[in-house]
Design a protein around this motif. Structure first.
Motif, short mmCIF file in Angstrom:
data_model
loop_
_atom_site.label_atom_id
_atom_site.label_comp_id
_atom_site.label_asym_id
_atom_site.label_seq_id
_atom_site.Cartn_x
_atom_site.Cartn_y
_atom_site.Cartn_z
N ASP A 83 45.77 70.52 100.08
CA ASP A 83 46.96 71.27 100.45
C ASP A 83 47.64 71.94 99.26
O ASP A 83 48.60 72.68 99.43
N ARG B 268 52.18 58.75 97.86
CA ARG B 268 51.39 59.96 98.05
C ARG B 268 52.11 61.12 97.37
O ARG B 268 53.34 61.10 97.23
N ASN C 283 45.19 65.83 96.41
CA ASN C 283 46.24 66.79 96.07
C ASN C 283 46.82 66.55 94.68
O ASN C 283 47.85 67.13 94.33
N ASP D 79 47.71 57.59 98.34
CA ASP D 79 47.13 58.29 99.48
C ASP D 79 47.10 59.80 99.20
O ASP D 79 47.88 60.30 98.38
N GLU D 80 46.21 60.52 99.86
CA GLU D 80 46.07 61.97 99.69
C GLU D 80 45.86 62.34 98.21
O GLU D 80 46.43 63.32 97.70
N THR E 31 43.30 54.99 104.65
CA THR E 31 44.65 54.50 104.32
C THR E 31 44.93 53.18 105.02
O THR E 31 45.50 52.26 104.42
N GLY F 123 41.62 59.65 100.02
CA GLY F 123 41.81 61.07 100.30
C GLY F 123 40.57 61.73 100.86
O GLY F 123 39.52 61.10 101.00
#
Length: 441
Positions: free
Chosen positions: A396, A284, A367, A363-364, A263, A390
């Protein structure tokens, strides 16, 4: 071979509203409880709301001339039929009684038992993205499987984007230092070439970082570049910075464990190109705690969202603190935020828009579902660059895994395209303590 009956859980439909069309000649059952759950999700701007609406519209159109309790042919050649199972009670041994709860999951299990009772000569299978529901089904003798369409079968063999050659041709390395580039014809038979590939070349006397430029059809030397006072600490980070700064590359995926700098490098690389884009978006997906909607949190929408966006602000502050308060770069970052040149915002605020002259960091991204990744990228207008970051091993979202998440899907499906670059970052650079946790805990 007799046609099977697949019972679809709500989680499958929210993952892919077209899932009902992906079971070949076999028949599909939709429990009435699933429709009730979809009805509560049809309003809103999230992808799950879109999936719920689209599926409901599909059922309405497909069942226009038929009673929904009868088998209704699915559109398209070679497909089976579908129907809605209304009853969930009337069983001698029901899931509701066994598990002592009138939960929707138990009602869906009852629908599976009804199907099994009414069609004893056909194999019936519950399809669900919910691992716990599959386990509960198996515990009472119902066959249950995950929804496999779109899954990456061998996620452990995803390309890293980086190839290391030892005992490499020293002459090519020397030419990279002398002329910066080596034409494609001089590389034939000496290395595997594919678009936007990165290489660590180790010769007898020296080594070099390199990149294959598909636009110029040549191998080029990669120098370690410092951006906004962020210096690459390893070859992977140097490659990531190179890919982000390369104008011709419009889509980038960076994945790796926590602390590898994904990131931070994406944000610093975007800010280094602030003059080339009207705005920088950093976003995100919001994955609420305990799978609850953010509406249960106190305060207005900004105070509800801020905790989820805080890691992004932390990275921005880290870059800012590389400078003194009197430095122009420090003040520049504040000005970019004030003028909304740089926006940190949830993905839900982006969907449905057309994005031009924008560099967009997601970001991430592990998920996200594959459909969500596709939806985001299809928002791209002229002069737009997307960076997805990611860790595919740190998911998650309850209905995703290493094989079915959007980041794995993106890397698997788009690899080898000229507009795409992918780098896996392996070495943690956050701290010795973070590295220790990644390795041993």
């Amino acid at each position: 071979m007799k046609k099977k009956i697949f019972v679809l859980d709500t989680s499958v439909i929210l993952f892919d509203h077209k899932s009902i069309l992906n079971f070949e000649e076999h028949d599909i059952v939709i429990p009435i409880t699933v429709l009730e759950e979809l009805d509560t999700m049809k309003k809103g701007n999230d992808t799950k709301n879109y999936e719920a609406r689209e599926f409901i519209r599909f059922l309405d159109k497909a069942s226009k001339d038929y009673p929904v309790q009868d088998w209704i042919p699915l559109p398209g050649e070679g497909r089976g039929a579908f129907k809605i199972v209304m009853e969930t009670n009337g069983l001698e041994k029901s899931a509701v009684k066994i598990y002592g709860s009138e939960s929707n999951d138990n009602k869906i299990l009852n629908s599976c038992m009804i199907v099994k009772k009414n069609e004893p000569k056909r194999e019936s299978i519950l399809i669900s993205k919910d691992v716990n529901l599959r386990l509960k089904a198996k515990a009472i003798g119902i066959k249950a499987e995950d929804y496999e369409t779109g899954k990456i079968l061998n996620v452990d063999n995803l390309p890293t984007g980086i190839t290391t050659y030892t005992d490499f041709d020293q002459e090519i390395i020397d030419n990279l230092y002398k002329d910066f580039s080596v034409p494609l014809e001089d590389l034939q038979g000496k290395m595997e070439i594919y678009p936007n590939a990165y290489y660590i070349l180790q010769g007898d006397k020296s080594s070099s970082l390199a990149y294959y430029n598909p636009f110029e059809q040549q191998l080029e030397r990669v120098n370690k570049q410092t951006i906004f006072n962020i210096k690459p600490k390893n070859a992977e980070q140097a490659f990531a910075i190179h890919a982000i700064l390369k104008k011709e590359i419009k889509l980038i995926a960076l994945h790796g464990v926590a602390g590898t700098g994904k990131t931070l490098i994406a944000l610093a690389g975007a800010m280094a190109q602030k003059r080339d884009f009207k705005q920088i978006y950093l976003s995100r997906p919001i994955v609420p705690l305990s799978n609850k909607d953010i509406g249960y949190l106190p305060g207005d929408i900004k105070s509800k969202i801020d905790p989820y966006m805080q890691p992004l602000w932390d990275n921005l502050k880290y870059i800012q603190y590389q400078f003194d308060e009197q430095d122009k770069e420090y003040k520049q970052i504040n000005l970019m935020v004030e003028q909304e040149k740089l926006l940190i915002t949830p993905l839900a605020y982006i969907r449905g828009r057309s994005l031009s002259d924008v560099i967009f960091i997601v970001d991430e991204a592990q998920n996200l579902t594959p459909h969500e990744v596709k939806t985001i990228i299809t928002r791209a207008g002229e002069n737009t660059k997307f960076i997805f970051t990611g860790d595919i091993k740190q998911i998650d979202t309850p209905y995703l895994d290493e094989q079915s998440n959007g980041l794995s899907y993106l890397v698997d499906k788009v690899q080898g395209q000229q507009l795409f670059a992918h780098i896996q970052l392996v070495k943690g650079e956050r701290s010795e303590l973070a590295n220790l946790a990644n390795e041993l805990l």
